[in-house]
Design an enzyme around this catalytic site. Structure first.
Site, short mmCIF file in Angstrom:
data_model
loop_
_atom_site.label_atom_id
_atom_site.label_comp_id
_atom_site.label_asym_id
_atom_site.label_seq_id
_atom_site.Cartn_x
_atom_site.Cartn_y
_atom_site.Cartn_z
N MET A 154 -2.65 10.54 -3.07
CA MET A 154 -2.20 9.16 -2.20
C MET A 154 -3.01 7.96 -2.96
SD MET A 154 -3.34 10.30 1.58
CE MET A 154 -2.73 8.42 2.24
N TRP A 165 3.40 0.44 13.14
CA TRP A 165 2.28 0.13 14.14
C TRP A 165 2.72 -0.23 15.39
CZ3 TRP A 165 -2.82 0.97 12.87
CH2 TRP A 165 -2.89 1.41 11.07
N ARG A 213 -10.33 3.28 -1.71
CA ARG A 213 -11.54 2.95 -2.47
C ARG A 213 -12.16 4.08 -2.96
NH1 ARG A 213 -16.97 1.49 -1.23
NH2 ARG A 213 -16.67 2.28 0.82
N SER A 231 -16.39 1.04 5.30
CA SER A 231 -15.12 0.83 5.07
C SER A 231 -14.50 -0.48 5.33
CB SER A 231 -14.26 1.92 5.41
OG SER A 231 -13.01 1.69 5.16
N HIS A 242 -4.42 1.22 16.35
CA HIS A 242 -5.81 1.21 16.18
C HIS A 242 -6.06 0.68 17.62
CE1 HIS A 242 -7.01 2.05 12.28
NE2 HIS A 242 -6.69 0.87 11.65
#
Length: 236
Positions: free
Chosen positions: A174, A28, A199, A80, A50
């Protein structure tokens, strides 16, 4: 998307994604210690962020770097993020769905407003080195999406290699890969008993959480903010 790019980089060969954590393959840019991680990777590197365009390094505008901008139905993005907040200890408790939704709609998130984020990057959509794709497109046609991304990156993969990218970036693949499912995240950062990074992997889960009134409220704010945006999204 990081997983897709990792597998395109390795021409569909899965050993890299099976043995190296995702955050080392795609560090990141906003994380202090991730620069050194990035420099250890061979060029061309995969970087993650992000950041809204307003805070993105402006050196990008004069570089040959390419950006794959992935966006998602904001209702699903909000849901999410709500579940993620329950486990990530750095973040405050999300509170009720109603409270969290109102904060989301006001843009009181770590990276600011979803609407400002999307509109900021959308201003760059005519640039040849930016590619826009939605989570919904990936869900609907992963193989076709991978082919488009390969074309954008100038990477030529044969059908067998593309099939491997598609196979290894499925949600279930994944979720079972500890290098990609973030189960290696230390307990002092993430409470794995309260939330999961991987999730459900579906579109439309917001319908299971928002009431009719909340959905109508979200729609009103959405259209107020997206008025004048000259692009149609799959969820509209």
């Amino acid at each position: 998307m990081s997983e897709i790019l990792s597998l395109i980089q390795s021409q569909g060969e899965p050993s890299w994604v099976q043995n190296v954590p995702l955050w080392e393959r795609a560090p990141w840019i906003e994380m202090d210690d991730h620069l050194q991680i990035a420099l250890k990777n061979p060029s061309p590197r995969i970087l993650n962020t992000h950041l809204p365009f307003q805070l993105f390094p402006k050196s990008f505008l004069h570089s040959k770097a390419k950006v794959v901008y992935t966006l998602r139905n904001p209702r699903d993005a909000m849901v999410s993020r709500y579940h993620f907040s329950k486990g990530f200890k750095v973040l405050k408790d999300p509170g009720t769905v109603e409270e969290f939704m109102e904060r989301f709609l006001r843009g009181e998130m770590e990276y600011g407003s979803w609407f400002d984020h999307v509109k900021g990057w959308m201003e760059m959509k005519e640039r040849a080195n930016i590619f826009f794709i939605t989570y919904e497109e990936l869900r609907q046609d992963l193989q076709g999406s991978v082919q488009k991304i390969c074309h954008f990156l100038g990477k030529e993969l044969n059908s067998q290699q593309i099939d491997s990218v598609v196979e290894n970036t499925s949600f279930h693949k994944m979720k079972d890969n500890k290098m990609s499912n973030f189960s290696l995240t230390p307990e002092n950062l993430f409470d794995h008993t309260k939330a999961k990074f991987m999730r459900k992997g579906i579109s439309g889960d917001w319908k299971n959480l928002l009431t009719v009134a909340q959905s109508e409220r979200f729609d009103r704010v959405y259209w107020e903010n997206m008025r004048g945006v000259n692009m149609t999204f799959p969820w509209e």
